[in-house]
Design a protein around this motif. Structure first.
Motif, PDB file in Angstrom:
ATOM      1  N   GLU A   3      20.788  51.052 -14.497  1.00 45.81           N
ATOM      2  CA  GLU A   3      21.889  51.625 -13.726  1.00 45.81           C
ATOM      3  C   GLU A   3      21.472  51.717 -12.259  1.00 45.81           C
ATOM      4  OE1 GLU A   3      23.954  55.052 -15.363  1.00 45.81           O
ATOM      5  OE2 GLU A   3      22.845  54.788 -17.235  1.00 45.81           O
ATOM      6  N   GLN A   4      22.157  50.964 -11.400  1.00 43.18           N
ATOM      7  CA  GLN A   4      21.795  50.900  -9.985  1.00 43.18           C
ATOM      8  C   GLN A   4      21.835  52.269  -9.330  1.00 43.18           C
ATOM      9  OE1 GLN A   4      20.826  47.998  -7.949  1.00 43.18           O
ATOM     10  NE2 GLN A   4      20.132  49.850  -6.886  1.00 43.18           N
ATOM     11  N   GLY A   5      22.832  53.086  -9.691  1.00 42.49           N
ATOM     12  CA  GLY A   5      22.949  54.414  -9.091  1.00 42.49           C
ATOM     13  C   GLY A   5      21.738  55.283  -9.368  1.00 42.49           C
ATOM     14  N   ILE A   6      21.238  55.232 -10.603  1.00 40.28           N
ATOM     15  CA  ILE A   6      20.062  56.033 -10.961  1.00 40.28           C
ATOM     16  C   ILE A   6      18.822  55.518 -10.248  1.00 40.28           C
ATOM     17  CG2 ILE A   6      18.486  56.598 -12.861  1.00 40.28           C
ATOM     18  CD1 ILE A   6      20.887  56.873 -14.676  1.00 40.28           C
ATOM     19  N   VAL A   7      18.681  54.196 -10.199  1.00 43.84           N
ATOM     20  CA  VAL A   7      17.528  53.605  -9.520  1.00 43.84           C
ATOM     21  C   VAL A   7      17.505  54.008  -8.047  1.00 43.84           C
ATOM     22  CG1 VAL A   7      16.472  51.440  -8.753  1.00 43.84           C
ATOM     23  CG2 VAL A   7      17.311  51.655 -11.099  1.00 43.84           C
ATOM     24  N   THR A   8      18.651  53.921  -7.394  1.00 38.56           N
ATOM     25  CA  THR A   8      18.736  54.266  -5.977  1.00 38.56           C
ATOM     26  C   THR A   8      18.436  55.749  -5.755  1.00 38.56           C
ATOM     27  OG1 THR A   8      20.382  52.538  -5.576  1.00 38.56           O
ATOM     28  CG2 THR A   8      20.245  54.320  -3.958  1.00 38.56           C
ATOM     29  N   MET A   9      19.012  56.597  -6.601  1.00 36.54           N
ATOM     30  CA  MET A   9      18.794  58.044  -6.477  1.00 36.54           C
ATOM     31  C   MET A   9      17.320  58.386  -6.643  1.00 36.54           C
ATOM     32  SD  MET A   9      20.328  61.089  -8.884  1.00 36.54           S
ATOM     33  CE  MET A   9      19.502  60.420 -10.348  1.00 36.54           C
ATOM     34  N   LEU A  10      16.681  57.831  -7.662  1.00 39.73           N
ATOM     35  CA  LEU A  10      15.276  58.134  -7.910  1.00 39.73           C
ATOM     36  C   LEU A  10      14.378  57.548  -6.828  1.00 39.73           C
ATOM     37  CD1 LEU A  10      15.076  57.600 -11.790  1.00 39.73           C
ATOM     38  CD2 LEU A  10      15.141  59.763 -10.531  1.00 39.73           C
ATOM     39  N   LYS A  11      14.707  56.339  -6.381  1.00 41.28           N
ATOM     40  CA  LYS A  11      13.909  55.722  -5.320  1.00 41.28           C
ATOM     41  C   LYS A  11      13.956  56.565  -4.050  1.00 41.28           C
ATOM     42  CE  LYS A  11      13.320  51.451  -2.682  1.00 41.28           C
ATOM     43  NZ  LYS A  11      13.802  50.065  -2.454  1.00 41.28           N
ATOM     44  N   ASP A  12      15.151  57.008  -3.651  1.00 41.01           N
ATOM     45  CA  ASP A  12      15.283  57.830  -2.448  1.00 41.01           C
ATOM     46  C   ASP A  12      14.515  59.145  -2.594  1.00 41.01           C
ATOM     47  OD1 ASP A  12      16.885  55.891  -1.363  1.00 41.01           O
ATOM     48  OD2 ASP A  12      18.775  56.939  -1.737  1.00 41.01           O
ATOM     49  N   TYR A  13      14.615  59.747  -3.780  1.00 44.82           N
ATOM     50  CA  TYR A  13      13.960  61.044  -4.004  1.00 44.82           C
ATOM     51  C   TYR A  13      12.439  60.909  -3.895  1.00 44.82           C
ATOM     52  CZ  TYR A  13      12.245  65.209  -6.421  1.00 44.82           C
ATOM     53  OH  TYR A  13      11.576  66.358  -6.742  1.00 44.82           O
ATOM     54  N   PHE A  14      11.878  59.935  -4.598  1.00 45.89           N
ATOM     55  CA  PHE A  14      10.418  59.845  -4.634  1.00 45.89           C
ATOM     56  C   PHE A  14       9.850  59.278  -3.323  1.00 45.89           C
ATOM     57  CE2 PHE A  14      11.191  60.266  -9.221  1.00 45.89           C
ATOM     58  CZ  PHE A  14      10.260  61.255  -9.504  1.00 45.89           C
ATOM     59  N   GLN A  15      10.585  58.429  -2.660  1.00 46.17           N
ATOM     60  CA  GLN A  15      10.131  57.986  -1.342  1.00 46.17           C
ATOM     61  C   GLN A  15      10.122  59.153  -0.367  1.00 46.17           C
ATOM     62  OE1 GLN A  15      12.632  54.609  -0.267  1.00 46.17           O
ATOM     63  NE2 GLN A  15      11.044  53.169  -0.890  1.00 46.17           N
ATOM     64  N   PHE A  16      11.137  59.995  -0.438  1.00 43.47           N
ATOM     65  CA  PHE A  16      11.199  61.171   0.428  1.00 43.47           C
ATOM     66  C   PHE A  16       9.992  62.084   0.198  1.00 43.47           C
ATOM     67  CE2 PHE A  16      12.474  65.603   1.188  1.00 43.47           C
ATOM     68  CZ  PHE A  16      12.868  65.535   2.516  1.00 43.47           C
ATOM     69  N   HIS A  17       9.518  62.117  -1.056  1.00 49.85           N
ATOM     70  CA  HIS A  17       8.379  62.973  -1.386  1.00 49.85           C
ATOM     71  C   HIS A  17       7.040  62.234  -1.285  1.00 49.85           C
ATOM     72  CE1 HIS A  17      11.594  65.550  -2.957  1.00 49.85           C
ATOM     73  NE2 HIS A  17      10.739  66.526  -2.827  1.00 49.85           N
ATOM     74  N   GLY A  18       7.025  61.094  -0.615  1.00 54.26           N
ATOM     75  CA  GLY A  18       5.765  60.445  -0.269  1.00 54.26           C
ATOM     76  C   GLY A  18       5.233  59.421  -1.243  1.00 54.26           C
ATOM     77  N   TYR A  19       6.007  59.060  -2.248  1.00 57.20           N
ATOM     78  CA  TYR A  19       5.541  58.073  -3.213  1.00 57.20           C
ATOM     79  C   TYR A  19       5.796  56.647  -2.722  1.00 57.20           C
ATOM     80  CZ  TYR A  19       5.221  61.788  -6.756  1.00 57.20           C
ATOM     81  OH  TYR A  19       4.890  62.917  -7.463  1.00 57.20           O
ATOM     82  N   LEU A  20       4.966  55.729  -3.175  1.00 61.09           N
ATOM     83  CA  LEU A  20       5.239  54.310  -3.023  1.00 61.09           C
ATOM     84  C   LEU A  20       6.041  53.886  -4.251  1.00 61.09           C
ATOM     85  CD1 LEU A  20       1.684  53.117  -1.896  1.00 61.09           C
ATOM     86  CD2 LEU A  20       3.707  53.421  -0.442  1.00 61.09           C
TER      87      LEU A  20
END
Length: 225
Positions: free
Chosen positions: A12-29
């Motif tokens: 699901e593209q929406g979930i992928v985008t949401m999780l990617k934004d969240y974890f990038q914001f918190h410093g993850y690669l």
């Protein structure tokens, strides 16, 4: 400062985008994949942790997990809309370490990811091995041997064995085991512990009649001296 690498797998593209934004914001690669086939390619990025959707067309999350588990040591957290206990058991049998039910709160998922990574980064301390008659626990090598034959335990199975063997005779309830091993204080995860204990005992019984882990009914588990 160390940056952890996380692989997010969901169709699901929406979930992928949401999780990617969240974890990038918190410093993850962050690396992503939207199918099981893509996930197998992204494994080469050597992630520190994987978020893996179960319900994907074609190669689903369970098949992905079974395919990579013998070659990938990092924690795998299933993302699933299923809530049946049997689904959770099947997930653990496939090699998963934890699961989060959709819809989930990002803060809770983030806390679980952090807890798993903390657990992975902790090193052992004190003595390197313990001996129980014909059984040897080598904490440095994270290895269990019976009469010099290595018993192939998974990472989480060994973590449970280490907790119990470093505290022989002490009774741990399911909630405490989950909190220590998974690093996240949560209720309703007794099936996770029960299934891991079943698998540990089954592996012991392939080498010896002694199961070593005693069930203290109504309380929890302890290592038999």
């Amino acid at each position: 400062m160390e940056r952890y690498k996380i692989l997010i797998v969901d169709d699901e593209q929406g979930i992928v985008t949401m999780l990617k934004d969240y974890f990038q914001f918190h410093g993850y690669l962050v690396n992503t994949a939207m199918s099981g086939t893509e996930a197998l390619k992204e494994i080469n990025s050597k992630p520190d942790i994987i978020l893996l959707d179960i319900n994907m067309p074609g190669m689903d999350g369970l098949e992905v997990c079974r395919t990579i588990r013998d070659h990938v040591a990092c924690p795998i957290i299933f993302l699933t809309a299923r809530i049946e206990e049997m689904d959770a058991i099947i997930g653990f049998q496939s090699g998963g370490d934890d699961y989060v039910v959709k819809p989930f709160k990002l803060g809770e998922l983030g806390a679980r990811v952090e807890a798993h990574l903390r657990r992975e980064s902790r090193g052992g301390s004190g003595f390197s091995a313990k001996f129980f008659e014909n059984l040897t626990i080598n904490y440095d090598k994270r290895q269990v041997s019976y009469q010099d034959k290595v018993i192939p335990f998974t990472k989480k199975e060994f973590d449970i064995i280490e907790l119990l063997t470093r505290n022989p005779g002490q009774v741990f309830d399911k909630e405490r085991i989950y909190e220590v091993i998974w690093g996240y204080d949560s209720e309703g995860n007794s099936s996770i512990i029960v299934e891991h204990m079943r698998r540990i005992r089954k592996k012991f019984m392939e080498y010896t009649e002694k199961t070593y882990i005693e069930t203290v009914w109504g309380i929890g588990y302890k290592w038999e001296n």
